[in-house]
Design an enzyme around this catalytic site. Structure first.
Site, PDB file in Angstrom:
ATOM      1  N   ASP A  99      -2.002  -5.851  -5.512  1.00 10.54           N
ATOM      2  CA  ASP A  99      -1.488  -5.055  -6.579  1.00 10.54           C
ATOM      3  C   ASP A  99      -2.239  -5.504  -7.900  1.00 10.54           C
ATOM      4  OD1 ASP A  99       0.341  -3.576  -5.003  1.00 10.54           O
ATOM      5  OD2 ASP A  99       1.974  -5.187  -5.086  1.00 10.54           O
ATOM      6  N   ASP A 145      -0.141   3.060  -4.637  1.00  9.08           N
ATOM      7  CA  ASP A 145       1.285   3.263  -5.321  1.00  9.08           C
ATOM      8  C   ASP A 145       1.395   4.300  -6.284  1.00  9.08           C
ATOM      9  OD1 ASP A 145       1.996   0.855  -3.597  1.00  9.08           O
ATOM     10  OD2 ASP A 145       1.691  -0.445  -5.151  1.00  9.08           O
TER      11      ASP A 145
END
Length: 204
Positions: free
Chosen positions: A140, A173
């Site tokens: 991420d 995401d």
């Protein structure tokens, strides 16, 4: 029809490619955590490299083969989403809905690649993982810091805990999140054609 199928699956493929390119660039060019953090818009939006061992928001199944079960579940979900996308294209469903499902499929596969391969490619499986295969951690990097700090002690269960309002996320995401938001907002328009088809079949 074949061209239509390829066109929408190409959207998924592009999401996967962009997601993986960004993750590779971040892995090889940024230090993890606060020391490698890059401010984009002051403290509000920044690049912040971290790895996520489990599900969304860092949750995970806390037993030896929990990650393996999660990865297998993701593979099953990917197959189901891919089949649903194909069926929507075949039925010539609403274009917006098809694009959203293609974005969700691309995002799902993007994070699945991390889980399956990153334990080998980037050696980022948790130290206690039984195998690096299927135990890779998702990378991420986008951090929208709306608020972070310690919650007041009077809040039940969470009082006194440190919390960041927004998690760190990646392209995969974001693709899934945006698609789900559009489906919720435009659900009446997206599913109108299917409802009309069911109504015609019932009246026949």
């Amino acid at each position: 029809m074949k061209n239509q199928v390829l066109k929408y699956f190409l959207i998924s493929f592009l999401v996967i490619i962009v997601d993986q390119v960004v993750k590779v660039v971040v892995h090889y060019n940024m230090d993890m955590g606060t020391q490698g953090q890059i401010l984009i818009f002051d403290d509000w939006f920044k690049l912040h490299y971290l790895t996520n061992p489990g599900m969304a928001f860092g949750m995970k199944l806390n037993f030896e083969y929990g990650k393996l079960i999660l990865t297998v579940f993701r593979i099953g979900a990917m197959i189901a989403i891919g089949y649903y996308l194909y069926s929507l294209i075949q039925k010539q469903a609403n274009t917006g809905l098809i694009i959203c499902i293609a974005l969700i499929l691309g995002g799902a596969i993007g994070n699945l690649v991390d889980s399956v391969f990153y334990g080998i490619w980037f050696d980022n499986a948790p130290y206690d993982a039984p195998s690096p295969w299927f135990h890779g951690q998702v990378i991420d990097m986008f951090y929208i810091d709306i608020w972070e700090g310690y919650l007041p002690n009077w809040i039940p269960l969470l009082g006194g805990d440190y919390m960041a309002l927004w998690p760190v996320f990646n392209i995969a995401d974001a693709s899934i999140f945006v698609a789900i938001c559009f489906i919720i907002i435009f659900q009446k328009r997206y599913f109108k054609k299917e409802e009309e088809t069911v109504a015609v079949e019932e009246s026949a």
